[in-house]
Each structure stands twice: as C-alpha cells, then as structure tokens.
Design a protein around this motif. Sequence first.
Motif, short mmCIF file in Angstrom:
data_model
loop_
_atom_site.label_atom_id
_atom_site.label_comp_id
_atom_site.label_asym_id
_atom_site.label_seq_id
_atom_site.Cartn_x
_atom_site.Cartn_y
_atom_site.Cartn_z
N ASP A 103 0.82 -1.22 0.00
CA ASP A 103 0.00 0.00 0.00
C ASP A 103 0.85 1.27 0.00
OD1 ASP A 103 -2.33 -1.54 0.00
OD2 ASP A 103 -2.42 -1.57 2.20
N GLY A 104 1.91 1.25 -0.78
CA GLY A 104 2.76 2.43 -0.92
C GLY A 104 3.75 2.67 0.20
N LYS A 105 3.83 1.77 1.17
CA LYS A 105 4.78 1.91 2.29
C LYS A 105 5.81 0.79 2.24
CE LYS A 105 1.45 4.02 5.40
NZ LYS A 105 0.74 3.91 6.66
N GLN A 106 7.02 1.11 2.68
CA GLN A 106 8.10 0.13 2.72
C GLN A 106 8.09 -0.62 4.06
OE1 GLN A 106 10.33 -0.63 0.21
NE2 GLN A 106 8.99 0.70 -1.02
N TYR A 107 8.11 -1.93 4.00
CA TYR A 107 8.15 -2.78 5.19
C TYR A 107 9.37 -3.69 5.12
CZ TYR A 107 3.29 -1.63 6.32
OH TYR A 107 2.14 -0.98 6.65
N LEU A 108 9.86 -4.07 6.28
CA LEU A 108 10.89 -5.10 6.36
C LEU A 108 10.17 -6.44 6.49
CD1 LEU A 108 13.33 -3.37 8.84
CD2 LEU A 108 13.64 -3.69 6.37
N GLN A 109 10.49 -7.35 5.60
CA GLN A 109 9.88 -8.68 5.62
C GLN A 109 10.93 -9.69 6.06
OE1 GLN A 109 7.23 -10.27 2.36
NE2 GLN A 109 9.11 -11.41 1.93
N MET A 110 10.58 -10.49 7.05
CA MET A 110 11.48 -11.51 7.59
C MET A 110 11.01 -12.90 7.18
SD MET A 110 13.81 -10.12 9.58
CE MET A 110 14.17 -8.65 10.48
N THR A 111 11.97 -13.80 7.02
CA THR A 111 11.67 -15.20 6.73
C THR A 111 12.48 -16.05 7.70
OG1 THR A 111 11.39 -14.67 4.39
CG2 THR A 111 11.67 -17.00 4.95
N THR A 112 11.82 -17.01 8.36
CA THR A 112 12.53 -17.92 9.26
C THR A 112 13.12 -19.08 8.45
OG1 THR A 112 10.68 -19.41 9.73
CG2 THR A 112 10.89 -17.42 11.14
N GLN A 113 13.97 -19.84 9.10
CA GLN A 113 14.56 -21.01 8.44
C GLN A 113 13.49 -22.05 8.13
OE1 GLN A 113 14.45 -20.75 11.74
NE2 GLN A 113 14.92 -22.67 12.76
N ASN A 114 12.31 -21.92 8.72
CA ASN A 114 11.21 -22.85 8.48
C ASN A 114 10.18 -22.27 7.52
OD1 ASN A 114 11.84 -22.90 11.73
ND2 ASN A 114 12.04 -24.86 10.68
N GLN A 115 10.52 -21.15 6.88
CA GLN A 115 9.71 -20.50 5.85
C GLN A 115 8.48 -19.76 6.38
OE1 GLN A 115 11.28 -20.30 2.90
NE2 GLN A 115 12.80 -21.46 4.03
N ASP A 116 8.48 -19.36 7.66
CA ASP A 116 7.48 -18.41 8.14
C ASP A 116 7.85 -17.07 7.54
OD1 ASP A 116 5.97 -19.95 10.14
OD2 ASP A 116 7.85 -19.97 11.26
N VAL A 117 6.89 -16.35 6.98
CA VAL A 117 7.15 -15.04 6.39
C VAL A 117 6.20 -14.04 7.04
CG1 VAL A 117 7.16 -13.70 4.24
CG2 VAL A 117 7.81 -16.12 4.20
N PHE A 118 6.76 -12.90 7.47
CA PHE A 118 5.95 -11.87 8.12
C PHE A 118 6.68 -10.54 8.00
CE2 PHE A 118 8.78 -13.82 11.12
CZ PHE A 118 9.34 -12.76 11.81
N VAL A 119 5.95 -9.45 8.23
CA VAL A 119 6.59 -8.13 8.21
C VAL A 119 6.81 -7.65 9.63
CG1 VAL A 119 5.69 -7.46 5.95
CG2 VAL A 119 4.41 -6.87 8.01
N ILE A 120 7.85 -6.84 9.80
CA ILE A 120 8.14 -6.23 11.09
C ILE A 120 7.09 -5.14 11.33
CG2 ILE A 120 9.82 -4.88 12.41
CD1 ILE A 120 10.64 -7.80 11.88
N ASP A 121 6.40 -5.24 12.47
CA ASP A 121 5.39 -4.25 12.85
C ASP A 121 5.20 -4.34 14.36
OD1 ASP A 121 3.91 -6.61 13.22
OD2 ASP A 121 2.61 -6.27 11.51
N ALA A 122 4.16 -3.70 14.87
CA ALA A 122 3.93 -3.71 16.32
C ALA A 122 3.71 -5.12 16.86
CB ALA A 122 2.74 -2.81 16.66
N GLU A 123 3.11 -5.98 16.07
CA GLU A 123 2.86 -7.37 16.49
C GLU A 123 4.11 -8.23 16.36
OE1 GLU A 123 0.02 -11.00 15.01
OE2 GLU A 123 -0.77 -8.97 14.86
N HIS A 124 5.03 -7.84 15.49
CA HIS A 124 6.27 -8.57 15.23
C HIS A 124 7.45 -7.61 15.37
CE1 HIS A 124 3.06 -10.58 12.85
NE2 HIS A 124 3.59 -11.65 13.40
N PRO A 125 7.71 -7.14 16.60
CA PRO A 125 8.79 -6.17 16.78
C PRO A 125 10.17 -6.83 16.71
CG PRO A 125 7.85 -6.76 18.90
CD PRO A 125 7.00 -7.44 17.85
N ILE A 126 11.16 -6.00 16.41
CA ILE A 126 12.55 -6.42 16.44
C ILE A 126 13.20 -5.71 17.62
CG2 ILE A 126 13.23 -4.65 14.74
CD1 ILE A 126 15.34 -6.75 13.74
N TYR A 127 14.04 -6.40 18.36
CA TYR A 127 14.63 -5.84 19.59
C TYR A 127 15.93 -6.56 19.91
CZ TYR A 127 12.13 -9.97 21.16
OH TYR A 127 11.65 -11.25 21.27
N MET A 128 16.67 -6.01 20.84
CA MET A 128 17.92 -6.61 21.31
C MET A 128 17.69 -7.18 22.70
SD MET A 128 20.13 -5.93 18.85
CE MET A 128 21.78 -6.13 19.52
#
Length: 185
Positions: A103-128
């Motif tokens: 929808d015109g916005k850039q997202y980071l899309q992650m893929t696991t080694q088991n082929q789960d695919v999802f975008v980074i968002d509030a439900e799928h945050p990235i953190y240290m």
Amino acid sequence: MAVQANFENIASYLQQFSHDRSIPPLEKWNPDYCGEMDLVIKANGEWWHEGRPIRRQKMVDLFAKILWKEQDDYFLKTPVEKIKIQVEDAPLLISAVDQVEIDGKQYLQMTTQNQDVFVIDAEHPIYMRAFDGEMRPYVKVRYELEALVQRNVFYHLVNYGELYDEPNCTCLKLHSGDAQFTLCM
C-alpha cells in the motif's frame, strides 16, 4: 506413553499438514500435558532428538509449526497432547530479510529457516536482548515465540536502516511501515 511413541505420534499427526505452509490454530487447542520429550533446540538452531541431530529439514519444519510457549517453557502442541521440550535460546532463526512495498509503504519482511514469512510491525517487533553475555537481535514471530536474527541477516538489515552513535553504543534505526525500531549495540 513412551517418549519415542510421542515423537512418532506427533510426526504422524503432522503429515496431514506437510503440504500446507499455514500454522495450525494452536491457541484454540487445550490438550493434556503428556510429559517431556528428549528434544532440544540448540542455540545455533539445530534440533536434536535423543542426543542426535534431526537431519530432515521437512521434519523440523513440521515440528516448528506446532511450537508453543507458556511462560518460559516450550512445547510441541497438537489437539490431543502437549509435550515439553528444551530450547537453549530462541526456537527459530531468521534466515532472510527483504524490503517490500505494501500500500505504498516500505516494510521489512522476515523469513525464518522454516519459511514463516511476516513483516516487522507492532505485532512482530525487532529488539535486542542478552544471551550468554552478548547482545543479540530477535524478532517476535507468533504465540510469544521469538527468532534470532542470524548475523548475515543482520548485516543486510544494516543496509535498510540508519546507523548512528550514542554514548557507549552504536544504534541502528529501522523503519517498517509506520513503525520505527531502534537497536543499540
């Protein structure tokens, strides 16, 4: 029920999902606890059963679909049984990152080694967070399960973000859709 029988029962049950990439509705299942299985997901992402690595990636992919976490414990969960397993760090690994437009916005899309695919968002945050005395990047995947972002993938993430220095650390600012995440190392 014997541990080996549980392993075989679960493997047999999972065959019905072998061609389907979707995750079963684990949150709707309330099976009885059936004990522990000698299954360990190592910190490097390897799955070991009874002291030996599971070499068949399809088997690992199937078991990854029924991973479940409650508090600090991990389980393999089917409609009829819930079996405790051991996880040394994160049960999943991120094997790829891409930038996608939705929808015109850039997202980071992650893929696991088991082929789960999802975008980074509030439900799928990235953190240290720390593991074994080292700060490492993780992503929330599903059902409170997290995945470790592998080092080579993190290097690709740097290309999508903005590095800057803070006192005592270097930070990476990432944007995914309307969400912003800062990882400080």
